[in-house]
Design a protein around this motif. Sequence first.
Motif, PDB file in Angstrom:
ATOM      1  N   UNK A 257     -31.834  32.213 -64.762  1.00 43.14           N
ATOM      2  CA  UNK A 257     -31.620  31.689 -63.393  1.00 43.14           C
ATOM      3  C   UNK A 257     -31.688  32.833 -62.382  1.00 43.14           C
ATOM      4  N   UNK A 258     -31.100  33.975 -62.756  1.00 42.45           N
ATOM      5  CA  UNK A 258     -31.125  35.120 -61.825  1.00 42.45           C
ATOM      6  C   UNK A 258     -32.562  35.557 -61.541  1.00 42.45           C
ATOM      7  N   UNK A 259     -33.375  35.621 -62.599  1.00 37.86           N
ATOM      8  CA  UNK A 259     -34.764  36.064 -62.410  1.00 37.86           C
ATOM      9  C   UNK A 259     -35.515  35.070 -61.529  1.00 37.86           C
ATOM     10  N   UNK A 260     -35.268  33.772 -61.746  1.00 37.76           N
ATOM     11  CA  UNK A 260     -35.929  32.754 -60.912  1.00 37.76           C
ATOM     12  C   UNK A 260     -35.453  32.877 -59.458  1.00 37.76           C
ATOM     13  N   UNK A 261     -34.176  33.195 -59.300  1.00 35.39           N
ATOM     14  CA  UNK A 261     -33.624  33.321 -57.943  1.00 35.39           C
ATOM     15  C   UNK A 261     -34.246  34.510 -57.221  1.00 35.39           C
ATOM     16  N   UNK A 262     -34.540  35.556 -57.977  1.00 33.16           N
ATOM     17  CA  UNK A 262     -35.211  36.705 -57.350  1.00 33.16           C
ATOM     18  C   UNK A 262     -36.563  36.260 -56.784  1.00 33.16           C
ATOM     19  N   UNK A 263     -37.251  35.392 -57.533  1.00 23.71           N
ATOM     20  CA  UNK A 263     -38.541  34.873 -57.057  1.00 23.71           C
ATOM     21  C   UNK A 263     -38.378  34.139 -55.726  1.00 23.71           C
ATOM     22  N   UNK A 264     -37.318  33.341 -55.625  1.00 24.12           N
ATOM     23  CA  UNK A 264     -37.078  32.612 -54.358  1.00 24.12           C
ATOM     24  C   UNK A 264     -36.803  33.589 -53.221  1.00 24.12           C
TER      25      UNK A 264
END
Length: 282
Positions: free
Chosen positions: A213-220
Amino acid sequence: MGRGQAPGKVILVGEHFVVHGAPAIALPLLGRGIEVVVERVSGPWDVLPGTEAHLRRLLIALEEDAEALRLSVRSELPIGAGLGGSAALAVALVKALDDSGALTTAEVRECAHRLEKLAHGTPSGIDDTVAAYGRPVWFQRESRSEVLEVEPCRVWVGLTAQRTSTREAVAHVRGLSEARPRWFGERLAEATVQVEHALQALRDADWSTLGRVMAAHHGLLQSLEVSTAALDTLVQSALDAGAFGAKLTGGGLGGAAIAICPPEIDLTDVWLSAGATEVIAP
Ligand code: PMV
């Protein structure tokens, strides 16, 4: 003499979106904080270079006479690194001035939030909440924040050379939200879902899900243009080294990245060779 202490913080997920109403989760950076000592006598101040004018503004807002106080401030927190330095300073100052210890934690937080408005303009309130409670929090503007009873989450912090300006980063994101409301709304909805997943993963101590989730949030956050090449390099090098997840933390446009890793992984050398100026191990 009054003494007040407060920790810094890292935002695990939800920075920026939290200003626009989404929830966010933040953790205190225990062992890295600010201490303020106040003596009610006039005398020279021993404070962090460049912070005297800011402290005077805070004292005026608190209706205190700066000339009648001797202040000393110690900080283990890098300032301008997106680690909640200004909120920790506000909370520590309010506590130090509360001679009789009469204020409740909620009142300390309320007061510090007022001071944060002087520092940032429109703070969401997440930084002052974590600094006041010193515990992991789930936070949503206009709603009740919740202190989380969760297992300690071991977070690595890597600093980039560039200091961050939260005010500038928040203004940039506000500009995007006004120029492209539909596009921004979609990202806000996605961020909200990610924070819900992160909360569940944190409650379950499911670090690999939390990391994803953290890695995906970095994308956002990259899509909001608040990441930098230096932050992206720290995030990618942590993932390449086997971290469960990594992302920028706080306002971005400089500042720090965070990562969570399996216990056998040490990010110190990885991040120093990837350009970090300092690495804070969990
Ligand atoms: O950069 P920091 O540590 O002040 O974190 C700011 C977090 C933001 O979501 C970008 C702003 C806010 O007020 O919540």
